[in-house]
Design a protein around this motif. Structure first.
Motif, short mmCIF file in Angstrom:
data_model
loop_
_atom_site.label_atom_id
_atom_site.label_comp_id
_atom_site.label_asym_id
_atom_site.label_seq_id
_atom_site.Cartn_x
_atom_site.Cartn_y
_atom_site.Cartn_z
N LYS A 7 -18.86 0.48 -0.63
CA LYS A 7 -18.55 -0.84 -0.09
C LYS A 7 -19.76 -1.72 -0.33
N VAL A 8 -19.50 -2.99 -0.64
CA VAL A 8 -20.57 -3.92 -0.96
C VAL A 8 -20.55 -5.10 0.00
N ALA A 96 -18.10 -9.01 6.42
CA ALA A 96 -18.21 -7.89 5.49
C ALA A 96 -18.83 -6.67 6.18
N ALA A 97 -19.82 -6.89 7.05
CA ALA A 97 -20.42 -5.79 7.80
C ALA A 97 -19.40 -5.16 8.74
N ILE A 98 -18.59 -5.99 9.38
CA ILE A 98 -17.53 -5.49 10.27
C ILE A 98 -16.52 -4.67 9.47
N GLU A 99 -16.16 -5.14 8.30
CA GLU A 99 -15.23 -4.40 7.44
C GLU A 99 -15.81 -3.04 7.05
N TYR A 103 -14.36 0.61 8.09
CA TYR A 103 -14.09 1.61 7.06
C TYR A 103 -14.74 2.95 7.43
N ILE A 104 -16.01 2.90 7.80
CA ILE A 104 -16.72 4.15 8.13
C ILE A 104 -16.04 4.87 9.28
N LEU A 105 -15.70 4.14 10.34
CA LEU A 105 -15.15 4.77 11.54
C LEU A 105 -13.70 5.21 11.39
N THR A 155 -13.83 -3.11 19.37
CA THR A 155 -14.21 -4.49 19.68
C THR A 155 -15.59 -4.73 19.09
N PHE A 156 -15.71 -5.81 18.32
CA PHE A 156 -16.97 -6.13 17.65
C PHE A 156 -17.70 -7.23 18.39
#
Length: 164
Positions: A7-8, A96-99, A103-105, A155-156
């Motif tokens: 992921k970028v 993008a960081a939230i995405e 993805y990781i979780l 929740t972010f």
């Protein structure tokens, strides 16, 4: 050929690239509910490659925290004081960081494998004292919940507004 998942995050200065390998993910600082702290908590650090001007610029370690209510129904991502994955990012970069975190979780097989391995090690650990048993039980409960997180569970944090 074996393609790897990555992921970028495109920032104003560089590309931050997360390669989905278990060696690029670390789980640290486990906490579990007690009389002074009513949450489960874990820090997740990820290693990111940095590309600037189309050249390798090194790596950086970025961190985010997960906090869960005692009933494990409310899951919050929180920003850390150091190496914060959200630091110095504009709104597009934060999304993008939230995405990436999502993805990781929820989709990363490497993250799930890392958590499963950690669970198996804890289940085989030789714990003796009541404190060790309590810590191991709390950590196991948290890890087992990490395996079942869905996007809608998370929740972010909101963007912090800087006012002068």
């Amino acid at each position: 050929m074996n393609l790897i998942d990555s992921k970028v995050i495109q920032t104003e200065l560089e590309k931050e690239i997360f390669i989905d390998q278990s060696s690029n993910i670390e789980l640290t600082n486990f906490r579990y509910p007690d009389k002074n702290f009513p949450f489960y908590e874990v820090m997740i650090s990820i290693d990111m490659l940095r590309i600037r001007n189309n050249e390798y610029y090194g790596t950086k370690n970025e961190v985010f925290g997960i906090r869960m209510s005692e009933d494990q129904q409310s899951i919050f991502i929180f920003e850390t004081d150091k190496q914060n994955i959200f630091a110095l990012k504009n709104e597009r970069e934060r999304l993008a960081a939230i995405e990436l975190i999502e993805y990781i979780l929820t989709k990363s097989t490497q993250f799930n494998q890392l958590v499963t391995t950690r669970i198996n090690h804890l289940k085989q650990a030789n714990v003796i004292s009541t404190i060790e048993i309590k810590e191991t039980k709390g950590t196991l409960e948290l890890l087992e919940r990490l395996l079942t997180i869905q996007s809608e569970d998370i929740t972010f944090p909101r963007q912090k507004r800087i006012t002068a």
